[in-house]
Write a protein that holds these residues in place. Structure first.
Motif, short mmCIF file in Angstrom:
data_model
loop_
_atom_site.label_atom_id
_atom_site.label_comp_id
_atom_site.label_asym_id
_atom_site.label_seq_id
_atom_site.Cartn_x
_atom_site.Cartn_y
_atom_site.Cartn_z
N ASN A 93 0.85 -1.18 0.00
CA ASN A 93 0.00 0.00 0.00
C ASN A 93 0.89 1.23 0.00
O ASN A 93 2.12 1.13 -0.04
N SER A 94 0.29 2.40 0.05
CA SER A 94 1.07 3.63 -0.06
C SER A 94 2.06 3.79 1.10
O SER A 94 3.20 4.23 0.89
N ASN A 95 1.66 3.43 2.30
CA ASN A 95 2.56 3.54 3.46
C ASN A 95 3.76 2.61 3.32
O ASN A 95 4.90 2.98 3.61
N GLN A 96 3.51 1.38 2.85
CA GLN A 96 4.59 0.42 2.69
C GLN A 96 5.53 0.81 1.56
O GLN A 96 6.75 0.63 1.66
N PHE A 97 4.97 1.36 0.49
CA PHE A 97 5.80 1.82 -0.63
C PHE A 97 6.71 2.97 -0.19
O PHE A 97 7.91 2.98 -0.50
N ALA A 135 2.09 9.71 2.22
CA ALA A 135 1.43 8.42 2.42
C ALA A 135 0.47 8.44 3.60
O ALA A 135 -0.44 7.61 3.69
N ARG A 136 0.66 9.38 4.50
CA ARG A 136 -0.27 9.51 5.64
C ARG A 136 -1.60 10.10 5.21
O ARG A 136 -2.58 10.01 5.95
N ARG A 137 -1.64 10.72 4.01
CA ARG A 137 -2.84 11.44 3.60
C ARG A 137 -3.53 10.81 2.39
O ARG A 137 -4.61 11.24 2.01
N THR A 138 -2.89 9.82 1.75
CA THR A 138 -3.51 9.21 0.58
C THR A 138 -3.19 7.72 0.50
O THR A 138 -2.12 7.28 0.94
N GLU A 143 -1.13 8.83 -7.00
CA GLU A 143 -0.95 10.17 -6.43
C GLU A 143 0.36 10.25 -5.66
O GLU A 143 1.08 11.25 -5.73
N LEU A 144 0.66 9.19 -4.92
CA LEU A 144 1.90 9.16 -4.15
C LEU A 144 3.11 9.25 -5.08
O LEU A 144 4.04 10.03 -4.83
N MET A 145 3.11 8.48 -6.19
CA MET A 145 4.25 8.49 -7.10
C MET A 145 4.39 9.83 -7.79
O MET A 145 5.51 10.31 -8.05
N ARG A 146 3.26 10.49 -8.09
CA ARG A 146 3.33 11.83 -8.69
C ARG A 146 4.01 12.81 -7.73
O ARG A 146 4.82 13.63 -8.14
#
Length: 567
Positions: A93-97, A135-138, A143-146
């Motif tokens: 997930n985004s946090n793990q990434f 990552a705390r917000r999405t 979106e994270l990679m952008r």
């Protein structure tokens, strides 16, 4: 995802090369990063998995073994840390990434003895730090990679403010730019729905970095008698150490010794789980029996080289495999081992030496000084970590001394040292060819390791190095206005002279190198040097420095017309 990143980097590798601070014709950051990524991609093609954790581990090992230059080594460490963070995970997930990106940064910083800000490290650090916050917000990976890419670009644009030499030349950091291109590819893949590391074509199209063509030629094979092939079975396979019922713990030194009883051309590369084996043997059954004691054997390939040779002679020449059979393999000469001979495993010498060289003349000098293995390299193509590992494995000695002879090669050599566990390895801090030659000359076979390391280190510190080449662009550096096509003289690592005359540039450089107490000046003549110019320099030296002892040797090095050593 990885393939998209690798392709994006490959597409713009020449631009990355052009950002090299020195305006010399061998800026190689893009080339090193490109070859490093290609090694990782090739590993994924050979062993893909739907599991992110397993794929990341495969990618990490591929990058590790193929890492070239400082930028390539740092890139491999970024992915090594990433892979450690996702062990056991099928997806993230985004946090793990974000956490994996941060783990990569932590690993890379630990790998560099003196991290410098304003480099690829800074770009990776700022991007990862921002990723953790976002990552705390999405939960949206796209979106994270952008955001990661935006922050990486921002950090890249700021590198000239952190590293004064970048601002002076008017460029951003080349390694950081390469990383940004990789991140661009990642984002493209994610937005296209290719978020998996393993989204790579089964049969990728051949690119400019892969084999373009293979010419049918006749080689020395036609001059060899079939019966002269003593170790006739060409064997290649892998040992899975954690599978089957191993009878004993793997001991690389003892294994190599067993293979050497009836074989040669031995290469053994091991990690905790798998061992890659290559050997030419006249007793293949013994090789397989010995190997089975350590685990299960996979990807076994055995060829009868006498049969191959008979077929070759019957066809009237060499049989060259079609390029489409190996589209993922780069066809390039640099970084290959010029002299690798498997010595008897039961005869361990006290020392072995490996040196990096550029030019046949320089390689011959290193060989004459007792160097066992000479790796072709230098600025234009750095040896990889795997090149060093193979070179170390080819020498039957208790202690291996490595002379990188280029600041951009030291990290790869040190990384190889960490991978080798069956013998002692010392990487000496030689950053130029003259330093490497001085160190090799200072080596004494009958001295202790400590004495030799001290003596070779002192020799490195006492020699002055000079290089003369030409500029590929207009720039201003260290108070010098440098014009494209003009010659430049480099004293150690600083440009100190530039004119439109090669003779005047050499003279300006040598004036700054030679002091009142210096007695020996060595000139290594490159491929592009003209005999008339060398004669003019020799006459000028005799007039200006009559007390100096001048030695002139054909170096054969590309790009650099002259290499100077002053002691």
């Amino acid at each position: 995802m990885v393939l998209r990143g690798a392709n994006q980097l490959h597409q713009y590798s020449d631009h990355v090369n052009s950002l090299n601070v020195f305006p010399v014709p061998d800026g190689d950051t893009g080339t090193n990063m490109n070859l490093t990524m290609a090694s990782g991609v090739n590993a994924l093609r050979e062993k893909s998995s739907p599991s992110l954790g397993k794929s990341a581990e495969v990618l990490s090992k591929g990058l590790l073994m193929g890492a070239r230059g400082n930028s390539g080594v740092i890139l491999s460490q970024l992915f090594r840390g990433f892979s450690k963070s996702v062990v056991g995970l099928d997806s993230v997930n985004s946090n793990q990434f974000a956490a994996a990106l941060q783990s990569g940064v932590d690993t890379a910083y630990k790998a560099v003895v003196k991290p410098v800000e304003g480099t690829i490290l800074t770009v990776a650090k700022e991007a990862a730090k921002h990723a953790v916050q976002i990552a705390r917000r999405t939960t949206d990976i796209s979106e994270l990679m952008r955001e990661v890419l935006l922050k990486a670009n921002e950090a890249l644009a700021n590198t000239p403010n952190q590293l004064p030499v970048l601002k002076q030349v008017g460029v951003v950091d080349s390694g950081g730019q390469g990383l940004v291109y990789i991140y661009e590819g990642f984002l493209q893949a994610i937005e296209a729905g290719e978020a998996s590391l393993t989204d790579v074509p089964a049969h990728p199209a051949t690119t400019a970095s892969t084999v373009d063509s293979v010419k049918h030629t006749v080689s020395a094979q036609s001059q060899l008698s079939t019966e002269d092939i003593e170790f006739l079975y060409d064997m290649e396979f892998f040992i899975q150490l954690n599978l089957g019922k191993p009878q004993k713990k793997f001991d690389e030194h003892q294994f190599r010794k067993a293979l050497a009883k009836n074989g040669d051309s031995i290469i053994v590369i091991a990690d905790q789980e798998i061992v890659k084996v290559h050997v030419h043997s006249k007793a293949p059954g013994d090789v397989l029996s010995e190997s089975l004691q350590y685990g299960e054997l996979i990807k076994i390939n055995i060829l009868n080289m006498r049969e191959q040779h008979r077929d070759l002679l019957a066809d009237g020449g060499d049989v060259t495999p079609m390029p489409e059979l190996y589209p993922a393999i780069d066809r390039e000469e640099a970084g290959t081992v010029e002299t690798v001979v498997e010595p008897p495993a039961d005869e361990l010498a006290a020392y072995g030496m490996i040196s990096v060289s550029m030019g046949q003349g320089i390689s011959d000098i290193f060989t004459s000084l007792g160097v066992d293995v000479v790796l072709s390299g230098g600025q234009t193509m750095n040896p990889s970590t795997e090149d060093f590992v193979k070179a170390i494995a080819s020498i039957s000695a208790q202690h291996i001394l490595i002379l990188p002879n280029n600041s951009n090669i030291i990290l790869a050599a040190q990384q190889a040292k960490e991978l080798v566990t069956d013998r002692e390895v010392t990487v000496l801090p030689s950053k130029t060819i003259p330093q490497g030659l001085a160190a090799a000359f200072a080596f004494q076979e009958d001295e202790t390791v400590e004495v030799n390391i001290e003596a070779m280190g002192q020799a490195i510190s006492h020699v002055q190095s000079g290089q003369v080449t030409y500029s590929i662009r207009d720039t201003s550096l260290d108070g010098l206005e440098i014009k494209a096509g003009h010659y430049i003289g480099i004293h150690n690592s600083k440009i100190v002279a530039t004119t439109d005359s090669i003779v005047e540039t050499c003279q300006d450089l040598l004036r700054q190198m030679i002091g009142s107490g210096d007695e020996i000046v060595t000139i290594l003549v490159g491929d592009d040097a003209e005999e008339e110019t060398t004669g003019q320099l020799t006459s000028w030296m005799a007039e200006q420095f009559p007390d100096a002892e001048v030695e002139i040797h054909p170096g054969g090095q590309p790009i650099y017309h002259y290499l100077f050593s002053v002691e």
